[in-house]
Write a protein that holds these residues in place. Structure first.
Motif, PDB file in Angstrom:
ATOM      1  N   VAL A  18       0.853  -1.190   0.000  1.00 47.51           N
ATOM      2  CA  VAL A  18       0.000   0.000   0.000  1.00 47.51           C
ATOM      3  C   VAL A  18       0.881   1.228   0.000  1.00 47.51           C
ATOM      4  O   VAL A  18       2.017   1.197   0.478  1.00 47.51           O
ATOM      5  N   THR A  19       0.353   2.316  -0.552  1.00 49.50           N
ATOM      6  CA  THR A  19       1.071   3.583  -0.547  1.00 49.50           C
ATOM      7  C   THR A  19       0.506   4.465   0.549  1.00 49.50           C
ATOM      8  O   THR A  19      -0.413   4.086   1.264  1.00 49.50           O
ATOM      9  N   GLY A  20       1.062   5.687   0.637  1.00 53.32           N
ATOM     10  CA  GLY A  20       0.624   6.595   1.689  1.00 53.32           C
ATOM     11  C   GLY A  20      -0.777   7.104   1.445  1.00 53.32           C
ATOM     12  O   GLY A  20      -1.487   6.654   0.567  1.00 53.32           O
ATOM     13  N   SER A  21      -1.202   8.092   2.262  1.00 52.35           N
ATOM     14  CA  SER A  21      -2.557   8.621   2.197  1.00 52.35           C
ATOM     15  C   SER A  21      -2.738   9.448   0.931  1.00 52.35           C
ATOM     16  O   SER A  21      -1.811   9.671   0.161  1.00 52.35           O
ATOM     17  N   ALA A  22      -4.000   9.898   0.738  1.00 51.78           N
ATOM     18  CA  ALA A  22      -4.317  10.681  -0.454  1.00 51.78           C
ATOM     19  C   ALA A  22      -3.507  11.974  -0.515  1.00 51.78           C
ATOM     20  O   ALA A  22      -3.294  12.528  -1.575  1.00 51.78           O
ATOM     21  N   SER A  23      -3.058  12.481   0.624  1.00 50.29           N
ATOM     22  CA  SER A  23      -2.267  13.702   0.648  1.00 50.29           C
ATOM     23  C   SER A  23      -0.784  13.412   0.490  1.00 50.29           C
ATOM     24  O   SER A  23       0.038  14.301   0.656  1.00 50.29           O
ATOM     25  N   SER A  24      -0.385  12.151   0.175  1.00 54.38           N
ATOM     26  CA  SER A  24       1.013  11.761  -0.009  1.00 54.38           C
ATOM     27  C   SER A  24       1.841  12.084   1.217  1.00 54.38           C
ATOM     28  O   SER A  24       2.962  12.595   1.125  1.00 54.38           O
ATOM     29  N   ALA A  25       1.304  11.805   2.383  1.00 53.41           N
ATOM     30  CA  ALA A  25       2.014  12.089   3.622  1.00 53.41           C
ATOM     31  C   ALA A  25       3.111  11.059   3.824  1.00 53.41           C
ATOM     32  O   ALA A  25       3.033   9.922   3.375  1.00 53.41           O
ATOM     33  N   SER A  26       4.168  11.474   4.517  1.00 51.73           N
ATOM     34  CA  SER A  26       5.258  10.555   4.835  1.00 51.73           C
ATOM     35  C   SER A  26       4.761   9.501   5.819  1.00 51.73           C
ATOM     36  O   SER A  26       3.922   9.764   6.682  1.00 51.73           O
ATOM     37  N   THR A  27       5.314   8.292   5.700  1.00 48.74           N
ATOM     38  CA  THR A  27       4.960   7.236   6.649  1.00 48.74           C
ATOM     39  C   THR A  27       5.471   7.545   8.048  1.00 48.74           C
ATOM     40  O   THR A  27       5.049   6.902   9.015  1.00 48.74           O
ATOM     41  N   LEU A  28       6.382   8.528   8.163  1.00 49.33           N
ATOM     42  CA  LEU A  28       6.873   8.922   9.487  1.00 49.33           C
ATOM     43  C   LEU A  28       5.882   9.805  10.230  1.00 49.33           C
ATOM     44  O   LEU A  28       6.085  10.086  11.416  1.00 49.33           O
ATOM     45  N   ARG A  29       4.837  10.258   9.564  1.00 50.43           N
ATOM     46  CA  ARG A  29       3.845  11.096  10.234  1.00 50.43           C
ATOM     47  C   ARG A  29       3.142  10.290  11.317  1.00 50.43           C
ATOM     48  O   ARG A  29       2.898   9.087  11.163  1.00 50.43           O
ATOM     49  N   THR A  30       2.807  10.943  12.394  1.00 54.15           N
ATOM     50  CA  THR A  30       2.201  10.263  13.538  1.00 54.15           C
ATOM     51  C   THR A  30       0.956   9.481  13.127  1.00 54.15           C
ATOM     52  O   THR A  30       0.030  10.038  12.542  1.00 54.15           O
ATOM     53  N   GLY A  31       0.946   8.194  13.424  1.00 56.02           N
ATOM     54  CA  GLY A  31      -0.195   7.344  13.160  1.00 56.02           C
ATOM     55  C   GLY A  31      -0.279   6.797  11.747  1.00 56.02           C
ATOM     56  O   GLY A  31      -1.110   5.932  11.468  1.00 56.02           O
ATOM     57  N   GLU A  32       0.593   7.257  10.813  1.00 52.97           N
ATOM     58  CA  GLU A  32       0.483   6.835   9.421  1.00 52.97           C
ATOM     59  C   GLU A  32       0.850   5.363   9.242  1.00 52.97           C
ATOM     60  O   GLU A  32       0.206   4.631   8.495  1.00 52.97           O
ATOM     61  N   MET A  33       1.921   4.901   9.925  1.00 54.97           N
ATOM     62  CA  MET A  33       2.322   3.499   9.777  1.00 54.97           C
ATOM     63  C   MET A  33       1.225   2.550  10.266  1.00 54.97           C
ATOM     64  O   MET A  33       0.928   1.535   9.632  1.00 54.97           O
ATOM     65  N   ARG A  34       0.630   2.872  11.388  1.00 55.72           N
ATOM     66  CA  ARG A  34      -0.419   1.991  11.905  1.00 55.72           C
ATOM     67  C   ARG A  34      -1.653   2.027  11.003  1.00 55.72           C
ATOM     68  O   ARG A  34      -2.328   1.013  10.807  1.00 55.72           O
ATOM     69  N   ARG A  35      -1.944   3.182  10.427  1.00 49.41           N
ATOM     70  CA  ARG A  35      -3.068   3.239   9.497  1.00 49.41           C
ATOM     71  C   ARG A  35      -2.813   2.345   8.289  1.00 49.41           C
ATOM     72  O   ARG A  35      -3.692   1.581   7.856  1.00 49.41           O
ATOM     73  N   LEU A  36      -1.595   2.414   7.738  1.00 54.08           N
ATOM     74  CA  LEU A  36      -1.263   1.584   6.584  1.00 54.08           C
ATOM     75  C   LEU A  36      -1.229   0.103   6.966  1.00 54.08           C
ATOM     76  O   LEU A  36      -1.604  -0.758   6.157  1.00 54.08           O
ATOM     77  N   ALA A  37      -0.796  -0.191   8.196  1.00 58.09           N
ATOM     78  CA  ALA A  37      -0.803  -1.587   8.639  1.00 58.09           C
ATOM     79  C   ALA A  37      -2.226  -2.132   8.698  1.00 58.09           C
ATOM     80  O   ALA A  37      -2.486  -3.274   8.299  1.00 58.09           O
ATOM     81  N   ASN A  38      -3.164  -1.332   9.181  1.00 58.21           N
ATOM     82  CA  ASN A  38      -4.567  -1.769   9.205  1.00 58.21           C
ATOM     83  C   ASN A  38      -5.085  -1.995   7.788  1.00 58.21           C
ATOM     84  O   ASN A  38      -5.854  -2.933   7.537  1.00 58.21           O
ATOM     85  N   THR A  39      -4.651  -1.147   6.841  1.00 59.16           N
ATOM     86  CA  THR A  39      -5.051  -1.342   5.450  1.00 59.16           C
ATOM     87  C   THR A  39      -4.477  -2.636   4.887  1.00 59.16           C
ATOM     88  O   THR A  39      -5.149  -3.372   4.151  1.00 59.16           O
ATOM     89  N   LEU A  40      -3.222  -2.931   5.245  1.00 61.53           N
ATOM     90  CA  LEU A  40      -2.602  -4.180   4.796  1.00 61.53           C
ATOM     91  C   LEU A  40      -3.340  -5.398   5.337  1.00 61.53           C
ATOM     92  O   LEU A  40      -3.594  -6.367   4.625  1.00 61.53           O
TER      93      LEU A  40
END
Length: 374
Positions: free
Chosen positions: A246-268
């Motif tokens: 999966v790629t980052g959010s619609a705003s192309s945020a860095s995966t280092l942004r707070t909560g982004e990794m866990r959000r992508l993990a839930n998507t995975l």
């Protein structure tokens, strides 16, 4: 002399085109206002600076495109002068009041000289002493707004010409089907409500999954319980594996942004249909995982993707950037795997720049165990 105005049927209120323009003039700013306010809230909830700034820009555009042209049009057009017409008092009744001047409702037939006659009910304050001067059937002089025909007022001091006309002319009763009512307020409220709902939905739709993954049912916090892995004798020896990216959010945020990794993990986890995996790879704007439904001799023991310490990984990346001798880091990568390490996952953070690279190793709770600088 009897006058009834134009004999053609009068439309109730303004034309369909005017009503459509008025509806759009209320609907669009309502949607813009609701959308920008919703974007502000979503930007704060997701700590998305880009969305927050866009919402502020959208609010400015809404003011420039709606409020300013509307004010210019009003200044150019100005308020139209009231029109004068004869009217017949069909009925009158006192509504309430305890003082000398009481509100009286008049059922009138208004007969403009150049337009069809129509019925309307208005309310006017009248002194009780003067109430007898406004009997039913009397022809009176009124002023009305051509664009809003329900705006009618009794002209208590008409000019001599209109006073003579009212004394010698009679107005016929207009049919009930010509009655007009003040419907603008009701339509405006409906348009405002529709615009608000549309603006909120248009903004929430692209960010709904991200909000749900972050503020919905949260997975167990890492460290509360050890990684969930099956024992050596459970599961299939061959296992079945899937690779999902999966790629980052619609705003192309860095995966280092707070909560982004866990959000992508839930998507995975949702995409793979299992929360168990043997490898997770994270880079600046992409995250991938190898899902597994059982133990595999080649891939190693499966680990719980939900229990990994994603909140600690940005700190490990920062440590690797500054403490491994890479002067100008150009890229970084996090690999989490159990391959060759037993059931406990191992975190490897690699940093590269100008042909040089270094890495560090950490355990399942984010403690650094090895450093390998340039």
């Amino acid at each position: 002399m009897v006058t009834t105005g134009d004999t053609s049927e009068r439309p109730a209120g303004s034309s369909a085109a005017d009503r459509l323009v008025a509806l759009v003039a209320v609907l669009v700013p309502s949607a813009l206002a609701a959308g920008t306010l919703t974007a502000l809230v979503v930007g704060v909830l997701l700590t998305d600076v880009t969305l927050f700034c866009r919402s502020l820009g959208g609010m400015l555009v809404a003011v420039l495109l709606v409020a300013v042209p509307a004010r210019v049009r009003r200044r150019r057009r100005g308020r139209p002068a009231p029109r004068i017409a004869l009217a017949r008092i069909e009925n009158r009744w006192v509504t309430h009041g305890e003082f000398a001047d009481v509100p009286v409702r008049f059922d009138l037939t208004v007969a403009p000289d150049d337009a069809p006659a129509y019925r309307v009910i208005i309310s006017e304050p009248v002194n009780l002493v003067d109430l007898a001067d406004w009997p039913e059937g009397r022809t009176v002089v009124v002023t009305y707004d051509e664009g809003e025909p329900w705006q009618v007022e009794l002209d208590r001091r008409p000019t001599d010409e209109w006073a003579r006309r009212a004394a010698r002319e009679q107005v016929g009763t207009a049919p009930e089907r010509t009655r007009v009512k003040e419907t603008k307020a009701g339509c405006a409220c409906s348009a405002v409500l529709l615009g608000v709902v549309a603006g909120v939905l248009l903004v929430l739709h692209p960010y709904w999954s991200e909000l749900e993954s972050r503020y919905g049912d949260e997975p167990p916090a890492p460290g509360a319980a050890g990684p969930v892995v099956p024992g050596p004798g459970s599961g299939s020896r061959s296992g079945s594996t899937t690779v999902t990216t999966v790629t980052g959010s619609a705003s192309s945020a860095s995966t280092l942004r707070t909560g982004e990794m866990r959000r992508l993990a839930n998507t995975l986890v949702t995409g793979m249909g299992t929360e168990m995996g043997t490898r997770v790879t994270i880079e600046e704007k992409v995250m991938s995982a190898v899902g597994s439904k059982g133990f595999s001799a080649d891939a190693g023991f499966p680990m719980s993707l939900r229990a990994l310490p994603y909140e600690l990984l940005p700190g490990l990346v920062d440590t690797a950037r500054t403490g491994l001798g890479v002067d100008t880091p150009e890229s970084w990568r996090v690999d989490i795997t159990t391959e060759g390490a037993g059931p406990a996952p191992v975190v490897r953070v690699t940093v590269s720049g100008h042909g040089k690279s270094g890495y560090l190793l950490a355990d399942a709770v984010g403690r650094i165990t090895e450093r390998h600088p340039v």
